[in-house]
Write a protein that holds these residues in place. Structure first.
Motif, short mmCIF file in Angstrom:
data_model
loop_
_atom_site.label_atom_id
_atom_site.label_comp_id
_atom_site.label_asym_id
_atom_site.label_seq_id
_atom_site.Cartn_x
_atom_site.Cartn_y
_atom_site.Cartn_z
N ALA A 527 31.54 22.47 60.69
CA ALA A 527 32.55 22.75 61.72
C ALA A 527 33.30 24.03 61.39
O ALA A 527 33.57 24.32 60.22
N ALA A 528 33.64 24.80 62.43
CA ALA A 528 34.41 26.03 62.29
C ALA A 528 35.48 26.06 63.37
O ALA A 528 35.24 25.63 64.50
N PRO A 529 36.69 26.59 63.06
CA PRO A 529 37.78 26.59 64.04
C PRO A 529 37.72 27.75 65.03
O PRO A 529 38.43 27.74 66.02
N ASP A 530 36.91 28.78 64.76
CA ASP A 530 36.88 29.93 65.66
C ASP A 530 35.56 30.68 65.47
O ASP A 530 34.74 30.34 64.60
N GLY A 531 35.36 31.69 66.30
CA GLY A 531 34.11 32.43 66.28
C GLY A 531 33.89 33.23 65.00
O GLY A 531 32.76 33.35 64.51
N VAL A 532 34.94 33.80 64.46
CA VAL A 532 34.79 34.60 63.24
C VAL A 532 34.29 33.74 62.08
O VAL A 532 33.37 34.12 61.35
N ALA A 536 30.56 33.85 60.03
CA ALA A 536 30.48 33.91 58.57
C ALA A 536 29.57 32.82 58.02
O ALA A 536 28.78 33.05 57.09
N LEU A 537 29.63 31.62 58.60
CA LEU A 537 28.76 30.52 58.17
C LEU A 537 27.29 30.83 58.48
O LEU A 537 26.39 30.54 57.68
N ILE A 538 27.03 31.42 59.66
CA ILE A 538 25.64 31.79 60.00
C ILE A 538 25.14 32.87 59.05
O ILE A 538 23.96 32.88 58.64
N GLU A 539 26.01 33.79 58.68
CA GLU A 539 25.63 34.87 57.74
C GLU A 539 25.21 34.26 56.40
O GLU A 539 24.24 34.71 55.77
N GLN A 540 25.91 33.20 55.97
CA GLN A 540 25.59 32.57 54.69
C GLN A 540 24.32 31.74 54.77
O GLN A 540 23.54 31.69 53.81
N SER A 541 24.10 31.07 55.91
CA SER A 541 22.95 30.16 56.01
C SER A 541 22.41 30.19 57.43
O SER A 541 22.78 29.36 58.27
N PRO A 542 21.53 31.12 57.75
CA PRO A 542 21.04 31.28 59.13
C PRO A 542 19.90 30.30 59.48
O PRO A 542 18.80 30.73 59.85
N ASP A 543 20.15 29.02 59.33
CA ASP A 543 19.09 28.04 59.64
C ASP A 543 19.62 26.89 60.48
O ASP A 543 19.17 25.75 60.36
N TYR A 544 20.60 27.18 61.36
CA TYR A 544 21.15 26.14 62.22
C TYR A 544 20.23 25.94 63.43
O TYR A 544 19.71 26.91 63.99
N ALA A 565 25.82 35.28 67.54
CA ALA A 565 25.03 34.37 66.70
C ALA A 565 23.54 34.64 66.86
O ALA A 565 22.78 34.59 65.88
N ARG A 566 23.08 34.93 68.05
CA ARG A 566 21.66 35.17 68.28
C ARG A 566 21.21 36.50 67.68
O ARG A 566 20.03 36.69 67.41
N GLU A 567 22.15 37.41 67.51
CA GLU A 567 21.78 38.64 66.80
C GLU A 567 21.47 38.34 65.33
O GLU A 567 20.60 38.97 64.73
#
Length: 632
Positions: A527-532, A536-544, A565-567
């Motif tokens: 879970a994340a509270p905002d887009g930023v 950052a979470l996708i940058e760390q683990s791009p396998d969602y 996110a799609r970028e």
């Protein structure tokens, strides 16, 4: 013999007599000219007076029209009728007075049709106000017969008044010149002529003063009329503001009342559940009651969205005859045995393109209102037909658009509605039913649905004779398909998966509930509270497998987050969630058509079904199972 003495002719006397006669003739000629000038001056004053009176009658007519539009008082309509008669009389008098003045006659011939057009506009607006509420009328200044026409009439009358003022000034000057010439001639002759001149001068001065006094009175009357018009406009603006605030107060009061009742059920049931934690049966009953209260709150929001024309619709080509025919069992169960429903289905009925479920709800709402008007026993009629609304109909119903429509009519022969109730029939939370017998949202929901579907609704009612409501829905030509949100899932939730879900929600409580629900379904959720924070979470683990994000958030919105996110992870699937209606956020440009959206509030079963649908659409390459269990 006495010689006769020749008789002397009194030459001086004759000369004096001749002078007197000549002076008298000159005096008569000059006096006649002065009298003629004075008559023409009086004529100009009379014309000016008629112009001012015409302007006053027009102002009285417009004031009475505005008053009738607000209050529908019969006295206002009587004032309009009296003013209309006086206006036509003044126009006829002006035309007679100006028959020998070609320029002025052209002006009166030009302004007369404008005045008649203004009177026709007043008759049309008052007739329309007889059976329509003020807020439903088109009061735009761009209408024929409104502000531009008033200004044109004032310009014509102003030019006529100015022209007559110039003529008055010239005639007064001519009268003064002739009077001065008469005074000089008579003073040079005899006392009699002087006396006559004195009397003529005195009369001329009296007339001049009378003319000036009449001019001052006319100017004061015009200023008073203008001041009265400004005052009436201010009062009308205040009344419109008061009416708007009363409507807002009624709407907010109704919402607060209903929501407080529903929250009382939810809060009370949850409190009882907390107290009955050791009693499973009573705990289940309390939780079921809380869910029922929350469901009623969600239903109220849906009905409010229907009134505001922002509900989610799933339109399709509908055969009105078949839909009405298929509703016979539903109406029988809903209305009870005391109501006889007659259906009159037109042949060769056109199809329409609307949400069939919402149309059924609209017909049921109208039928329930008819049943209540009949007191639970009586006869009502449901009729279908084709209708073409032409320009004549549109002039009396400016909220409608010309064209071909499917008409569905619901008529009862019950108690009917008085004009004051009829004027507010579509207002939300307005009801004449007893406490607990109605929410006041039935007709407003029907009104919102018809308008959102591009249609028109008409209502007629007479006390003691019943009510007739007609729904005009656009004839089906061609329309884009709109995907309906899936109905709530009543059975067990779909099979759980182990995919990774990235949840983004700015509201802490909603984020906590959504996180627990997703985790309870067997997914690995972060879970994340905002887009930023999400990027950052996708940058760390791009396998969602799925980005499950709110649409409207402070800073970076849901669509902007999805693009970013799609970028970083091109194969990630997007599921949006929002408390707004799907069509509403699409119209605002917040979402593209065809995207996956889960509307709030949602149940765990609905969430499970939607996540599974999105994952199944993604394909095997886009769905990545988590390497290990647990929640991030």
């Amino acid at each position: 013999m006495v010689e006769a003495t020749p008789r002397k002719i009194p030459l001086m006397s004759l000369a004096g007599l001749g002078i007197v006669i000549v002076a008298g003739l000159i005096a008569l000629l000059i006096a006649s000219g002065v009298s003629s000038s004075n008559r023409w001056a009086d004529h100009s004053v009379q014309v000016q007076t008629r112009i001012v009176e015409l302007g006053e009658r027009l102002a009285t007519h417009d004031g009475a029209l505005r008053g009738y539009m607000i209050s529908r008082e019969p006295a206002m309509r009587d004032d309009m009728r009296d003013s209309r008669h006086d206006i036509l009389l003044r126009v006829a008098e002006l035309r007679e007075l100006l028959r020998d003045n070609e320029p002025q006659l052209r002006e009166i011939d030009a302004v007369a049709p404008l005045i008649r057009q203004r009177l026709i506009y007043g008759e049309h607006m008052s007739a329309e106000r007889d059976h329509k509420p003020l807020y439903a009328m088109n009061l735009s200044a761009a209408q024929p017969g409104s502000l531009p026409l008033i200004l044109a009439i004032r310009q014509h009358l102003g030019r006529m008044f100015a022209t007559e003022s110039a003529l008055l000034a010239a005639r007064q000057k001519q009268a003064q010149q002739r009077t001065a010439l008469l005074s000089i001639g008579l003073v040079a002759t005899v006392l009699l002529v002087v006396v006559i001149a004195y009397l003529t001068i005195s009369e001329a001065q009296a007339r001049s003063l009378s003319i000036e006094a009449a001019h001052r009175e006319a100017r004061a009357a015009a200023e008073a009329a203008e001041s009265e018009m400004r005052a009436r406009e201010q009062v009308e603006e205040q009344l419109r503001h008061i009416q708007k605030m009363e409507s807002i107060g009624q709407l907010t009061g109704g919402i607060a009342h209903d929501f407080n009742n529903m929250l009382a059920v939810v809060i009370g049931s949850l409190d009882m559940a907390r107290r009955r934690i050791d009693d499973p049966d009573r705990l289940q009953r309390s939780l079921a009651s809380a869910m029922e209260g929350a469901g009623r709150a969600a239903s109220l929001v849906s009905r409010l969205l229907a009134y505001s024309r922002r509900q989610s619709l799933a339109p399709a080509a509908v055969d009105p005859n078949r839909l009405v025919g298929d509703m016979s069992n539903l109406l029988g169960r809903t209305l009870g045995e005391g109501i006889e429903v007659e259906t009159e289905l037109a042949g060769d009925i056109w199809p329409t393109f609307v949400d069939p479920l919402q149309l059924e709800n609209a017909i049921v709402n109208l039928a329930v209102n008819a049943r209540d008007a009949l007191g639970g026993r009586g006869r009502m009629t449901i009729r279908t037909g084709n209708a073409t609304l032409d320009e004549g109909y549109i002039r009396s119903h400016p909220d409608a658009a010309p064209g071909d429509y499917v008409m569905i009519m619901v008529r009862d022969f019950g108690s009917g509605m008085p004009p004051d109730v009829l004027a507010r029939a579509f207002d939300p939370f307005f009801t004449t039913k007893g406490v607990g017998r109605g929410t006041g949202l039935g007709l407003s929901q029907v009104f919102g649905f018809v308008k959102q579907s591009g249609g028109h609704i008409g209502i007629e009612s007479v006390v003691g004779h019943g009510t007739t409501i007609r729904l005009f829905l656009p004839r089906h030509e061609a329309a884009p398909a709109i995907v309906r949100e899936p109905a709530p899932v009543a059975g067990p939730a779909p099979v759980r998966g182990g995919e990774r879900i990235l949840l983004v929600e700015d509201d802490d409580r909603v984020r906590q509930f959504s996180r627990d629900a997703v985790a309870d379904l067997g997914y690995v959720v972060t879970a994340a509270p905002d887009g930023v924070a999400a990027l950052a979470l996708i940058e760390q683990s791009p396998d969602y497998a799925i980005l499950f994000t709110d649409v409207v958030m402070p800073g970076m919105g849901g669509t902007e987050l999805a693009a970013a996110a799609r970028e970083k992870q091109p194969n990630i699937r997007i599921l949006y969630t929002t408390g707004y209606a799907h069509e509403a956020i699409a119209r605002e440009g917040l979402l593209e058509p065809g995207v996956d959206v889960l509307l709030k509030p949602f149940t765990v079963a609905q969430l499970a079904q939607k996540l599974r649908d999105v994952l199944d659409k993604a394909g095997p390459d886009a769905v990545q199972a988590a390497a290990s269990g647990g929640n991030a």
